[in-house]
Design an enzyme around this catalytic site. Sequence first.
Site, short mmCIF file in Angstrom:
data_model
loop_
_atom_site.label_atom_id
_atom_site.label_comp_id
_atom_site.label_asym_id
_atom_site.label_seq_id
_atom_site.Cartn_x
_atom_site.Cartn_y
_atom_site.Cartn_z
CD GLU A 139 -3.09 0.63 1.97
OE1 GLU A 139 -2.98 -0.09 3.09
OE2 GLU A 139 -4.41 1.47 2.09
CG HIS A 180 7.49 -29.38 1.80
ND1 HIS A 180 7.86 -30.66 1.60
CD2 HIS A 180 8.16 -28.99 2.92
CE1 HIS A 180 9.05 -30.78 2.40
NE2 HIS A 180 9.26 -29.95 3.32
CE LYS A 220 -11.26 3.84 2.00
NZ LYS A 220 -10.49 5.07 2.70
O1 PA5 Z 1 -2.68 2.01 5.91
C1 PA5 Z 1 -3.86 2.49 5.96
O2 PA5 Z 1 -4.11 3.70 5.80
C2 PA5 Z 1 -5.09 1.81 5.54
O3 PA5 Z 1 -4.86 0.51 5.20
C3 PA5 Z 1 -6.01 1.87 6.54
O4 PA5 Z 1 -5.35 1.32 7.95
C4 PA5 Z 1 -7.43 1.39 6.47
O5 PA5 Z 1 -7.88 1.60 5.29
C5 PA5 Z 1 -8.29 1.58 7.71
O6 PA5 Z 1 -8.33 2.95 7.88
P1 PA5 Z 1 -8.86 3.59 9.31
O7 PA5 Z 1 -8.01 3.40 10.33
O8 PA5 Z 1 -9.14 5.06 8.96
O9 PA5 Z 1 -10.22 2.90 9.56
#
Ligand code: PA5
Length: 459
Positions: free
Chosen positions: A288, A314, A428
């Site tokens: 990410e 394996h 989203k």
């Molecule tokens: O790394 C990130 O920013 C995302 O993976 C968030 O952790 C995830 O989308 C959850 O978001 P939030 O903590 O705002 O609910």
Amino acid sequence: MAIRIDYSNMIGEAAGGISEADWTSAAGGFAKSHAGFAALRRSGSVGFADIVSDEQLRDQSLNYASLAEGKYDDVVILGIGGSALGPIALRTALRPGAWNMLSSGSRDGLPRLQVLDNVDPETISALLERLDLSRTLFIVTSKSGGTAETMSQFLIVHQRVIEASLKPDDHFVFVTDPAQGALRPLAHRLGVPALDIPPSVGGRFSVLTPVGTLPAALIGIDVAELLRGASDMVARCETDKLAENPAGIYGTLQWLADTKYGKAINVFMPYSDPLRDFAAWFVQLWAESLGKHLPDGGSVGQTPLAALGATDQHSQVQLFMEGPKNKVVTFVAVEERGADVVIPKAFDDVKELGYLGGHSLGELIGIEQRATAGALARRGRPNLTIHLDRVDAWHVGGLMMLLELATAYAGQLYGIDAFNQPGVELAKQFAYALLGRPGADAARKEWDSLPNPDSRWSV
Ligand code: PA5
């Protein structure tokens, strides 16, 4: 106590790795990336490396946990992505017994920890059926304070708590941004305590804030030691000399291997069951943070892949040995284990069994890791090994910080912002539009303009 990276199998032609000349000239680029990241730290916009020495933030978790002592058999995190993967990794690494949904009663007087990081109704139904709500604490973790999955879980659980005539402030604690999002005002409205995720720390970099330290403290993990390990790594990485900066070495090796040597996949393969979920945490961090568009329209990012030694010897190792030469393997080796078991000497006359007797399982798993690293190098497949003395709070904190810093440096080297995630936004928005959230009209329009599924391409 030590964390050491052996990257000899990354350098030189024999192992299919980076040439010594390229490695030597990478030092200048790293120094620039170090300076770029230092500027982000100084500006206060990126805080994950600095919050580990913030005692006030640490004490929010420790104080809450000490007040909660003895009150709960189960702690359940409602959260997703960075709000869930860190706590899961900590639990598996440092309190391996603390997850068992089926065991009755808590262990050593400490609660079990469950993490609901999805909205599959089967999982939440099964868990809610089993829990004694009067002995359960729900941690609602969301940096943005508005994530649909987490808010849905909260609404469901809140209703159950009210129906059971329980007080929300006894059964909920929120972990969220100090000012932004819906959770903070909701905390005031319900009288629920709320702990901070500092504004400068994003989800996948937040494990060492109350996102991870609160559940860790509740299940008896040594939070001070976790943060000490991380602080020690921050100190080791203050230098901009590549050869002395472990996170710099890791980030620069991967970036160079990807961009100059076609190693588009980074396999993260601990030889340790306690680190099994750590690999999933790393996968999110690397994917990410680094999978991004460039301003010129190009795309970058090395694909992280989780594996587990020796189990995957394996399974996926066949691909790593003989498949496309597009991978680097990151091994994590553990020198001392919490327990060891000696293999009994028996059946000496059976070739397949006799040689094993007298060795321990710890020895076997360590030898298997070295053998796999050596075999990959022999076949021109670069790899490196991160050595931990043991899997304890200090080493886990240090390893997390090592990889977070490496991600930040790699982001600088790729020329991208490692701290945002614009790519998850469109899906989203489409989901908001389909669920009827106010303000999603533009997304609804875009969704409606998409071509309908073509019946010719469906069976
Ligand atoms: O790394 C990130 O920013 C995302 O993976 C968030 O952790 C995830 O989308 C959850 O978001 P939030 O903590 O705002 O609910």
